[in-house]
Motif scaffolding. Structure first.
Motif, PDB file in Angstrom:
ATOM      1  N   MET A  80       5.715  18.697  11.031  1.00 12.38           N
ATOM      2  CA  MET A  80       5.138  19.526  10.899  1.00 12.38           C
ATOM      3  C   MET A  80       4.534  20.822  11.478  1.00 12.38           C
ATOM      4  SD  MET A  80       2.458  20.168   7.830  1.00 12.38           S
ATOM      5  CE  MET A  80       2.121  21.746   6.494  1.00 12.38           C
ATOM      6  N   ASP A  81       4.547  22.058  11.586  1.00 15.81           N
ATOM      7  CA  ASP A  81       4.017  23.159  12.635  1.00 15.81           C
ATOM      8  C   ASP A  81       2.773  23.718  12.742  1.00 15.81           C
ATOM      9  OD1 ASP A  81       3.967  24.788  10.456  1.00 15.81           O
ATOM     10  OD2 ASP A  81       6.340  25.846  10.658  1.00 15.81           O
ATOM     11  N   ASP A  82       1.991  24.440  14.053  1.00 17.81           N
ATOM     12  CA  ASP A  82       0.858  24.441  13.959  1.00 17.81           C
ATOM     13  C   ASP A  82       0.780  26.129  12.421  1.00 17.81           C
ATOM     14  OD1 ASP A  82       0.489  22.387  15.449  1.00 17.81           O
ATOM     15  OD2 ASP A  82       0.935  23.549  16.981  1.00 17.81           O
ATOM     16  N   ARG A  83       1.881  26.215  11.998  1.00 15.09           N
ATOM     17  CA  ARG A  83       1.372  27.748  11.781  1.00 15.09           C
ATOM     18  C   ARG A  83       0.270  27.334  10.322  1.00 15.09           C
ATOM     19  NH1 ARG A  83       7.103  29.833  10.228  1.00 15.09           N
ATOM     20  NH2 ARG A  83       7.358  27.570   9.896  1.00 15.09           N
ATOM     21  N   PRO A  84      -0.768  28.323  10.015  1.00 23.75           N
ATOM     22  CA  PRO A  84      -1.462  27.361   8.835  1.00 23.75           C
ATOM     23  C   PRO A  84       0.131  28.405   7.520  1.00 23.75           C
ATOM     24  CG  PRO A  84      -1.873  30.263  10.144  1.00 23.75           C
ATOM     25  CD  PRO A  84      -0.764  29.878  10.877  1.00 23.75           C
ATOM     26  N   ASP A  85      -1.124  27.629   6.296  1.00 19.63           N
ATOM     27  CA  ASP A  85      -0.727  27.919   5.255  1.00 19.63           C
ATOM     28  C   ASP A  85      -0.220  29.436   4.677  1.00 19.63           C
ATOM     29  OD1 ASP A  85       0.934  27.459   2.678  1.00 19.63           O
ATOM     30  OD2 ASP A  85      -0.084  25.693   2.268  1.00 19.63           O
ATOM     31  N   PRO A  86       1.108  29.784   4.335  1.00 21.67           N
ATOM     32  CA  PRO A  86       0.686  30.955   4.047  1.00 21.67           C
ATOM     33  C   PRO A  86      -0.490  31.592   2.416  1.00 21.67           C
ATOM     34  CG  PRO A  86       2.890  30.564   4.141  1.00 21.67           C
ATOM     35  CD  PRO A  86       1.502  29.531   4.063  1.00 21.67           C
ATOM     36  N   ILE A  87       0.183  30.254   1.396  1.00 26.08           N
ATOM     37  CA  ILE A  87      -1.281  30.376   0.087  1.00 26.08           C
ATOM     38  C   ILE A  87      -2.557  30.550   0.705  1.00 26.08           C
ATOM     39  CG2 ILE A  87      -2.239  29.091  -1.098  1.00 26.08           C
ATOM     40  CD1 ILE A  87       0.704  27.462  -1.256  1.00 26.08           C
ATOM     41  N   SER A  88      -2.804  29.867   2.105  1.00 27.42           N
ATOM     42  CA  SER A  88      -4.263  30.400   2.295  1.00 27.42           C
ATOM     43  C   SER A  88      -4.476  31.791   2.654  1.00 27.42           C
ATOM     44  CB  SER A  88      -4.433  29.766   3.440  1.00 27.42           C
ATOM     45  OG  SER A  88      -3.735  29.716   5.072  1.00 27.42           O
ATOM     46  N   GLN A  89      -3.472  33.084   3.010  1.00 25.58           N
ATOM     47  CA  GLN A  89      -4.392  34.146   2.799  1.00 25.58           C
ATOM     48  C   GLN A  89      -4.083  34.955   1.854  1.00 25.58           C
ATOM     49  OE1 GLN A  89      -0.349  36.120   5.006  1.00 25.58           O
ATOM     50  NE2 GLN A  89      -0.711  38.108   4.383  1.00 25.58           N
ATOM     51  N   PHE A  90      -3.410  33.906   0.713  1.00 26.71           N
ATOM     52  CA  PHE A  90      -4.098  34.742  -0.459  1.00 26.71           C
ATOM     53  C   PHE A  90      -4.975  34.473  -1.487  1.00 26.71           C
ATOM     54  CE2 PHE A  90       0.240  35.810   1.141  1.00 26.71           C
ATOM     55  CZ  PHE A  90       0.879  37.228   1.224  1.00 26.71           C
ATOM     56  N   PHE A  91      -5.157  32.732  -1.301  1.00 26.60           N
ATOM     57  CA  PHE A  91      -5.459  32.752  -1.808  1.00 26.60           C
ATOM     58  C   PHE A  91      -6.996  31.950  -1.344  1.00 26.60           C
ATOM     59  CE2 PHE A  91      -1.878  32.300  -4.038  1.00 26.60           C
ATOM     60  CZ  PHE A  91      -2.654  33.230  -5.122  1.00 26.60           C
ATOM     61  N   PRO A  92      -7.590  32.577  -0.233  1.00 27.58           N
ATOM     62  CA  PRO A  92      -9.091  32.290   0.981  1.00 27.58           C
ATOM     63  C   PRO A  92      -9.807  31.211  -0.230  1.00 27.58           C
ATOM     64  CG  PRO A  92      -9.024  34.570   0.221  1.00 27.58           C
ATOM     65  CD  PRO A  92      -8.087  33.984  -0.572  1.00 27.58           C
ATOM     66  N   VAL A 132      -9.456  28.477  -1.789  1.00 25.61           N
ATOM     67  CA  VAL A 132      -9.235  27.478  -2.903  1.00 25.61           C
ATOM     68  C   VAL A 132      -7.933  26.802  -1.588  1.00 25.61           C
ATOM     69  CG1 VAL A 132      -7.256  27.107  -4.661  1.00 25.61           C
ATOM     70  CG2 VAL A 132      -8.887  28.624  -4.776  1.00 25.61           C
ATOM     71  N   GLU A 133      -8.349  25.680  -2.234  1.00 29.31           N
ATOM     72  CA  GLU A 133      -7.806  24.667  -1.655  1.00 29.31           C
ATOM     73  C   GLU A 133      -5.888  24.914  -1.364  1.00 29.31           C
ATOM     74  OE1 GLU A 133      -7.788  22.328   1.096  1.00 29.31           O
ATOM     75  OE2 GLU A 133      -9.953  23.236   1.534  1.00 29.31           O
ATOM     76  N   PRO A 134      -4.654  24.905  -0.433  1.00 27.17           N
ATOM     77  CA  PRO A 134      -3.431  25.338  -1.137  1.00 27.17           C
ATOM     78  C   PRO A 134      -2.534  24.142  -2.083  1.00 27.17           C
ATOM     79  CG  PRO A 134      -3.419  25.285   1.431  1.00 27.17           C
ATOM     80  CD  PRO A 134      -5.667  24.263   0.880  1.00 27.17           C
ATOM     81  N   GLU A 135      -3.374  23.341  -1.987  1.00 30.26           N
ATOM     82  CA  GLU A 135      -2.865  21.913  -3.605  1.00 30.26           C
ATOM     83  C   GLU A 135      -3.840  21.884  -4.367  1.00 30.26           C
ATOM     84  OE1 GLU A 135      -4.949  20.456   0.178  1.00 30.26           O
ATOM     85  OE2 GLU A 135      -3.344  20.720   0.862  1.00 30.26           O
ATOM     86  N   GLU A 136      -4.144  23.406  -4.696  1.00 25.46           N
ATOM     87  CA  GLU A 136      -5.078  23.494  -5.326  1.00 25.46           C
ATOM     88  C   GLU A 136      -4.512  24.631  -6.535  1.00 25.46           C
ATOM     89  OE1 GLU A 136      -9.329  23.481  -5.548  1.00 25.46           O
ATOM     90  OE2 GLU A 136      -9.184  20.935  -4.666  1.00 25.46           O
ATOM     91  N   VAL A 137      -3.362  24.904  -5.941  1.00 25.81           N
ATOM     92  CA  VAL A 137      -2.998  26.516  -5.876  1.00 25.81           C
ATOM     93  C   VAL A 137      -1.272  25.942  -7.017  1.00 25.81           C
ATOM     94  CG1 VAL A 137      -1.833  28.795  -5.593  1.00 25.81           C
ATOM     95  CG2 VAL A 137      -3.708  27.551  -4.521  1.00 25.81           C
ATOM     96  N   ASP A 138      -1.632  26.251  -8.337  1.00 27.55           N
ATOM     97  CA  ASP A 138      -0.292  26.323  -9.206  1.00 27.55           C
ATOM     98  C   ASP A 138       0.728  27.604  -9.001  1.00 27.55           C
ATOM     99  OD1 ASP A 138       1.800  25.598 -10.442  1.00 27.55           O
ATOM    100  OD2 ASP A 138       0.247  25.647 -12.676  1.00 27.55           O
ATOM    101  N   LEU A 139       1.793  27.107  -7.842  1.00 28.28           N
ATOM    102  CA  LEU A 139       2.398  28.681  -7.889  1.00 28.28           C
ATOM    103  C   LEU A 139       3.203  29.477  -9.302  1.00 28.28           C
ATOM    104  CD1 LEU A 139       3.322  28.032  -3.993  1.00 28.28           C
ATOM    105  CD2 LEU A 139       1.498  29.881  -5.473  1.00 28.28           C
TER     106      LEU A 139
END
Length: 66
Positions: free
Chosen positions: A1-13, A15-22
């Motif tokens: 996995m790369d070092d870039r932040p998960d884009p979900i955290s930009q839109f849902f700061p 909330v943990e990325p695993e908890e977001v139901d896209l």
């Protein structure tokens, strides 16, 4: 996995990325087709597009970007 932040955290700061139901964000279920996902994404993108709210006051633009 790369070092870039998960884009979900930009839109849902907050909330943990695993908890977001896209699917829920787009108003869909997990059984939708790729074409339905694309259509829902584009519809949501048009609603929240910054150019659509350029002439509105600051509060209206902030609300639209959420």
């Amino acid at each position: 996995m790369d070092d870039r932040p998960d884009p979900i955290s930009q839109f849902f700061p907050d909330v943990e990325p695993e908890e977001v139901d896209l699917y829920a964000v787009l108003g869909l279920t997990s059984t939708t087709t790729p074409d339905e996902i694309k259509k829902a994404y584009r519809k949501l993108a048009l609603i929240n597009h910054p150019d659509k709210h350029a002439t509105r006051d600051e509060e209206a633009r902030a609300t639209a970007s959420l």
